[in-house]
Design a protein around this motif. Structure first.
Motif, PDB file in Angstrom:
ATOM      1  N   MET A   1       3.364  18.648   1.886  1.00  0.00           N
ATOM      2  CA  MET A   1       2.896  17.362   1.410  1.00  0.00           C
ATOM      3  C   MET A   1       3.725  16.257   2.053  1.00  0.00           C
ATOM      4  SD  MET A   1       2.513  16.182  -2.515  1.00  0.00           S
ATOM      5  CE  MET A   1       2.018  14.564  -2.938  1.00  0.00           C
ATOM      6  N   ALA A   2       3.045  15.260   2.572  1.00  0.00           N
ATOM      7  CA  ALA A   2       3.725  14.157   3.248  1.00  0.00           C
ATOM      8  C   ALA A   2       4.453  13.271   2.240  1.00  0.00           C
ATOM      9  CB  ALA A   2       2.718  13.330   4.031  1.00  0.00           C
ATOM     10  N   THR A   3       5.558  12.728   2.666  1.00  0.00           N
ATOM     11  CA  THR A   3       6.295  11.776   1.849  1.00  0.00           C
ATOM     12  C   THR A   3       6.116  10.405   2.467  1.00  0.00           C
ATOM     13  OG1 THR A   3       7.921  13.455   1.297  1.00  0.00           O
ATOM     14  CG2 THR A   3       8.560  11.172   0.946  1.00  0.00           C
ATOM     15  N   PHE A   4       5.640   9.476   1.667  1.00  0.00           N
ATOM     16  CA  PHE A   4       5.405   8.128   2.162  1.00  0.00           C
ATOM     17  C   PHE A   4       6.541   7.211   1.739  1.00  0.00           C
ATOM     18  CE2 PHE A   4       1.264  10.133   1.691  1.00  0.00           C
ATOM     19  CZ  PHE A   4       0.777   9.986   2.965  1.00  0.00           C
ATOM     20  N   GLN A   5       6.852   6.276   2.595  1.00  0.00           N
ATOM     21  CA  GLN A   5       7.955   5.364   2.364  1.00  0.00           C
ATOM     22  C   GLN A   5       7.445   4.053   1.779  1.00  0.00           C
ATOM     23  OE1 GLN A   5      11.096   6.442   2.858  1.00  0.00           O
ATOM     24  NE2 GLN A   5      10.087   8.372   3.366  1.00  0.00           N
ATOM     25  N   PRO A   6       8.268   3.393   0.955  1.00  0.00           N
ATOM     26  CA  PRO A   6       7.886   2.080   0.443  1.00  0.00           C
ATOM     27  C   PRO A   6       7.542   1.137   1.595  1.00  0.00           C
ATOM     28  CG  PRO A   6       9.830   2.872  -0.700  1.00  0.00           C
ATOM     29  CD  PRO A   6       9.559   3.827   0.444  1.00  0.00           C
ATOM     30  N   GLY A   7       6.452   0.421   1.446  1.00  0.00           N
ATOM     31  CA  GLY A   7       6.006  -0.502   2.480  1.00  0.00           C
ATOM     32  C   GLY A   7       4.898   0.046   3.351  1.00  0.00           C
ATOM     33  N   GLU A   8       4.733   1.372   3.382  1.00  0.00           N
ATOM     34  CA  GLU A   8       3.644   1.964   4.155  1.00  0.00           C
ATOM     35  C   GLU A   8       2.308   1.578   3.546  1.00  0.00           C
ATOM     36  OE1 GLU A   8       3.724   6.050   5.777  1.00  0.00           O
ATOM     37  OE2 GLU A   8       5.590   6.211   4.628  1.00  0.00           O
ATOM     38  N   ILE A   9       1.302   1.471   4.382  1.00  0.00           N
ATOM     39  CA  ILE A   9      -0.061   1.205   3.929  1.00  0.00           C
ATOM     40  C   ILE A   9      -0.838   2.508   4.008  1.00  0.00           C
ATOM     41  CG2 ILE A   9      -2.206  -0.047   4.406  1.00  0.00           C
ATOM     42  CD1 ILE A   9      -0.419  -2.289   5.567  1.00  0.00           C
ATOM     43  N   VAL A  10      -1.508   2.850   2.914  1.00  0.00           N
ATOM     44  CA  VAL A  10      -2.276   4.096   2.866  1.00  0.00           C
ATOM     45  C   VAL A  10      -3.672   3.816   2.309  1.00  0.00           C
ATOM     46  CG1 VAL A  10      -0.214   5.517   2.551  1.00  0.00           C
ATOM     47  CG2 VAL A  10      -1.468   4.726   0.556  1.00  0.00           C
ATOM     48  N   ASP A  11      -4.620   4.643   2.675  1.00  0.00           N
ATOM     49  CA  ASP A  11      -5.946   4.642   2.062  1.00  0.00           C
ATOM     50  C   ASP A  11      -5.966   5.795   1.073  1.00  0.00           C
ATOM     51  OD1 ASP A  11      -6.908   2.523   3.543  1.00  0.00           O
ATOM     52  OD2 ASP A  11      -7.775   3.799   5.099  1.00  0.00           O
ATOM     53  N   ILE A  12      -6.472   5.557  -0.116  1.00  0.00           N
ATOM     54  CA  ILE A  12      -6.556   6.592  -1.133  1.00  0.00           C
ATOM     55  C   ILE A  12      -8.018   6.793  -1.481  1.00  0.00           C
ATOM     56  CG2 ILE A  12      -5.936   7.252  -3.475  1.00  0.00           C
ATOM     57  CD1 ILE A  12      -3.434   5.463  -3.132  1.00  0.00           C
ATOM     58  N   LEU A  43      -9.223  -6.977 -10.097  1.00  0.00           N
ATOM     59  CA  LEU A  43      -7.970  -6.874  -9.361  1.00  0.00           C
ATOM     60  C   LEU A  43      -7.488  -8.271  -8.992  1.00  0.00           C
ATOM     61  CD1 LEU A  43      -9.104  -4.008  -7.013  1.00  0.00           C
ATOM     62  CD2 LEU A  43      -7.505  -3.811  -8.898  1.00  0.00           C
ATOM     63  N   PRO A  44      -6.194  -8.475  -8.956  1.00  0.00           N
ATOM     64  CA  PRO A  44      -5.682  -9.783  -8.521  1.00  0.00           C
ATOM     65  C   PRO A  44      -6.173 -10.106  -7.115  1.00  0.00           C
ATOM     66  CG  PRO A  44      -3.911  -8.367  -9.348  1.00  0.00           C
ATOM     67  CD  PRO A  44      -5.147  -7.535  -9.265  1.00  0.00           C
ATOM     68  N   SER A  45      -6.346 -11.383  -6.817  1.00  0.00           N
ATOM     69  CA  SER A  45      -6.902 -11.783  -5.526  1.00  0.00           C
ATOM     70  C   SER A  45      -6.007 -11.385  -4.359  1.00  0.00           C
ATOM     71  CB  SER A  45      -7.130 -13.299  -5.496  1.00  0.00           C
ATOM     72  OG  SER A  45      -5.900 -13.972  -5.701  1.00  0.00           O
ATOM     73  N   ASP A  46      -4.724 -11.137  -4.607  1.00  0.00           N
ATOM     74  CA  ASP A  46      -3.827 -10.753  -3.520  1.00  0.00           C
ATOM     75  C   ASP A  46      -3.655  -9.238  -3.413  1.00  0.00           C
ATOM     76  OD1 ASP A  46      -2.403 -10.361  -5.834  1.00  0.00           O
ATOM     77  OD2 ASP A  46      -0.572 -11.324  -5.115  1.00  0.00           O
ATOM     78  N   SER A  47      -4.479  -8.472  -4.135  1.00  0.00           N
ATOM     79  CA  SER A  47      -4.335  -7.020  -4.087  1.00  0.00           C
ATOM     80  C   SER A  47      -5.078  -6.447  -2.887  1.00  0.00           C
ATOM     81  CB  SER A  47      -4.870  -6.382  -5.369  1.00  0.00           C
ATOM     82  OG  SER A  47      -6.275  -6.464  -5.391  1.00  0.00           O
ATOM     83  N   ALA A  48      -4.774  -5.190  -2.600  1.00  0.00           N
ATOM     84  CA  ALA A  48      -5.505  -4.475  -1.549  1.00  0.00           C
ATOM     85  C   ALA A  48      -6.946  -4.295  -2.001  1.00  0.00           C
ATOM     86  CB  ALA A  48      -4.853  -3.122  -1.298  1.00  0.00           C
ATOM     87  N   THR A  49      -7.841  -4.139  -1.076  1.00  0.00           N
ATOM     88  CA  THR A  49      -9.245  -3.941  -1.409  1.00  0.00           C
ATOM     89  C   THR A  49      -9.443  -2.547  -1.985  1.00  0.00           C
ATOM     90  OG1 THR A  49      -9.902  -5.409   0.371  1.00  0.00           O
ATOM     91  CG2 THR A  49     -11.573  -3.923  -0.472  1.00  0.00           C
TER      92      THR A  49
END
Length: 128
Positions: A1-12, A43-49
């Protein structure tokens, strides 16, 4: 399982989750078993889509004897092909008048993907 770092952008992407409840703040989604998450409605207007797209109605999957309607208005009958093959495994296929010939039936998933959304017209036992 991959470990993601804070700040990375991911699609879920979550496939096959069932909505358990919905209120003004969000919906609780069952991921299978006891795993659940809450997805906010606003969702807040500044959130990811974030998008949530319906895949199948609450009555899914089709059961033998069901009548379903495709988006074009055609009515489809859910049959268990195993009954005709003398096989014990469920093999649900969707059959429609004028559209069925031997080998021209469709799986519920294919029909919902290509002619959906499907809606339940009638289910044996009174649920519809």
């Amino acid at each position: 399982m991959a470990t993601f770092q804070p700040g990375e952008i991911v699609d879920i992407t979550i496939k096959g989750a069932r909505v358990e409840s919905h209120d003004g703040d969000g919906m609780i989604v069952n991921l299978g078993g006891t795993a659940r998450i809450t997805i906010p409605v606003v969702l807040p207007s500044d959130s990811a889509t974030v998008t949530v797209e319906g895949v199948a109605p609450a009555e899914w999957p089709p059961q033998p004897g069901d009548l379903w309607r495709s988006a074009d208005g055609r009515v489809w009958f859910a049959a268990d092909r195993a009954d005709y093959n003398y096989d014990s495994a469920d093999q649900i296929v969707m059959i429609s008048e004028g559209a069925w010939r031997y080998g021209d039936d469709r799986t519920p998933q294919d029909l919902n993907r290509n002619a959906g959304p499907l809606t339940l017209v009638r289910r044996e036992g009174g649920a519809s």
